[in-house]
Write an enzyme that holds these catalytic residues in place. Structure first.
Site, short mmCIF file in Angstrom:
data_model
loop_
_atom_site.label_atom_id
_atom_site.label_comp_id
_atom_site.label_asym_id
_atom_site.label_seq_id
_atom_site.Cartn_x
_atom_site.Cartn_y
_atom_site.Cartn_z
N HIS A 77 1.84 -5.78 -10.97
CA HIS A 77 1.11 -5.30 -9.79
C HIS A 77 -0.38 -5.16 -10.10
O HIS A 77 -0.76 -4.52 -11.08
CB HIS A 77 1.70 -3.94 -9.40
CG HIS A 77 1.21 -3.40 -8.09
ND1 HIS A 77 0.97 -4.18 -6.99
CD2 HIS A 77 0.95 -2.12 -7.71
CE1 HIS A 77 0.56 -3.40 -5.99
NE2 HIS A 77 0.54 -2.15 -6.41
N SER A 110 -3.33 -2.84 -3.64
CA SER A 110 -2.29 -1.84 -3.45
C SER A 110 -2.68 -0.89 -2.32
O SER A 110 -3.01 -1.33 -1.23
CB SER A 110 -2.03 -1.12 -4.77
OG SER A 110 -0.73 -0.61 -4.78
C1 MCU Z 1 1.43 -0.82 -2.70
O1 MCU Z 1 0.65 0.35 -2.62
C2 MCU Z 1 1.11 1.59 -3.08
C3 MCU Z 1 2.49 1.92 -2.60
O2 MCU Z 1 2.54 1.89 -1.18
C4 MCU Z 1 2.88 3.31 -3.10
O3 MCU Z 1 4.23 3.61 -2.76
C5 MCU Z 1 2.72 3.43 -4.59
O4 MCU Z 1 2.91 4.80 -4.97
O5 MCU Z 1 1.43 3.06 -4.95
C6 MCU Z 1 1.04 1.75 -4.61
C7 MCU Z 1 -0.34 1.68 -5.20
O6 MCU Z 1 -1.32 2.03 -4.57
O7 MCU Z 1 -0.41 1.35 -6.51
C8 MCU Z 1 -1.66 1.41 -7.16
#
Ligand code: MCU
Length: 434
Positions: free
Chosen positions: A359, A229
């Protein structure tokens, strides 16, 4: 039983490897670790100003120089990569300063400390280490943030895990004018460099310390990086900007990570302005491109290319459109053209063919390729070629995104090297003593 299994695996790997024990030419710098940026001395011409950039809907030609001509040899790639580095620093992530005046620290099998000072300012941070049993020295995989990466599989493959807390180096939740963390203590709270590049700087300083330690506990010439992420965005940028990293493994990185900035219209990915505004991940200068990425003179397929010819295993999730998985596949396919031109097409893998849509879940599909990547690039006990497994649910089409072809580059970029040498393999003893 665990001991027997590990020994058995090592033996199986050696037997399997024996058939492939052919000296073949690679352009990999695997044998000559030690240079963060091989193009640091290239004479890069003056970069364009933000105001004078042409709009181009298609992905920039990664082989094209600023004067409009294209590179023709594999050795030209070193300075072409440097150009891409400078452009992506200026317009994307912010500058990554060269190694500071002083970097010192300690390495043990349970922790690493890093002390940095530069121009009268200093800061430090530490990371815990989780080593496999046995004596080492071990290759290491830097894991950002502690979730979404299969640390058990990493250790079982023979690599130590370095638990890196990116927030110690670049904190989230601050305004761009008051950035905090070990990086910003040195370079200033209003440094225009974004968090992803600050995190990259931090990992480079860990590698400095590993190298200086003599590699007796953790090797300084066999480092991987992964994270999921926001930490997948980080892993991607970290691997792109330090050529001492032999294996880069971003997971489900989303906007600001692997997906092309230009973005496939209608895909549903997090918008650039949302990612830019959510945290200071990207550099401050990126702010004037969030609504017009077609003006960017670089895109993320070129960050993929910056990793070439080193190992790159991109993991993505086709079930969450917000992550922009189609746009990520286009970046991987575009960057893979540079790998191919360098004769290293096997060194990049993209894998989004997975069942579970959660996720950053732990995914059975990725265990085997993860371990094969570690064995190929870090322990050097295997040589399974990578391949793309793109989910049909989220498959982008590179042809729609480029108006350039892939040249045949002449020459080679380094001398021939064996990619596997069982007789000297460090993991043989590691596994046997487990
Ligand atoms: C995918 O990574 C991020 C995303 O860009 C954000 O919008 C969200 O708030 O958090 C994601 C993440 O890091 O999840 C753990």
């Amino acid at each position: 039983a665990a001991r027997l299994t590990l020994v058995g695996l090592a033996v199986a790997a050696l037997v399997a490897g024996a058939g492939a024990l052919v000296v073949h030419t690679t352009v990999a710098s695997a044998a000559s670790a030690g240079v963060e940026d091989e193009g640091a001395n290239c004479a890069v011409p003056a970069l364009p100003d933000a105001g004078s950039l042409p709009t181009s809907a298609k992905l920039p030609d990664p082989f094209k120089k600023l004067d409009g001509s294209r590179i023709t040899t594999k050795s030209d790639w070193t300075c072409q990569r440097e150009l891409i580095k400078k452009l992506s620093e200026k317009f994307g992530y912010g500058e990554k300063p060269a190694k500071p005046q002083s970097v010192t620290g300690t390495v043990s099998r349970t922790s690493i400390t890093v002390n940095v000072s530069n121009a009268g300012k200093s800061s430090s941070f530490s990371a815990s280490v989780d080593a496999p049993s046995g004596n080492g020295p071990f290759p290491a995989v830097v894991v950002l943030g502690g979730f979404g990466a299969d640390t058990a599989a990493i250790k079982a493959a023979g690599a130590a895990v370095i638990n890196y807390d990116p927030y110690a180096v670049g904190k989230e939740g601050t305004p761009r004018t008051n950035k905090q963390g070990a990086f910003y203590s040195i370079y200033g709270a209003n440094s225009p460099t974004g968090l992803l590049m600050a995190w990259a700087w931090g990992v480079s300083r860990i590698i400095d310390v590993l190298e200086q330690s003599g590699g007796t506990v953790l090797r300084g010439d066999a480092t991987g990086v992964t994270g999921c992420s926001r930490f997948g965005k980080g892993a991607f940028v970290i691997g792109a900007f330090d050529q001492r990293i032999q294996l880069t493994m971003p997971i489900e990185s989303g906007s600001g990570g692997v997906p092309i900035f230009r973005g496939i219209p209608g895909e549903g990915a997090q918008s650039l302005s949302s990612a830019y505004g959510e945290q200071p991940w990207l550099g401050d200068a990126f702010g004037s491109f969030t609504g017009s990425p077609a003006r960017l003179p670089v895109d993320t397929h070129e960050m993929v290319a910056m990793v070439a010819p080193r190992g790159l295993f991109i993991m993505d999730n086709p079930h969450i459109v917000n992550l922009g998985p189609k746009s990520a596949s286009v970046a991987a396919l575009g960057g893979a053209e540079v790998y191919r031109a360098l004769g290293a097409g096997d060194n990049i893998t993209y894998w989004s063919d997975i069942q579970n849509g959660t996720h950053c879940a732990n995914r059975p599909e990725w265990s085997a390729p993860l371990q094969q990547n570690i064995q190929k690039y870090l322990t050097k006990t295997g040589n399974s070629p990578g391949s793309f497994h793109i989910s049909s649910k989220a498959a982008g089409n590179l042809a729609e995104w480029r108006d350039w072809t892939t040249p045949t580059l002449s020459g080679s970029t380094s001398s021939p090297s064996t990619s596997i040498s069982p007789s000297t393999s460090p993991s043989t003893s590691t596994s046997a003593s487990t």
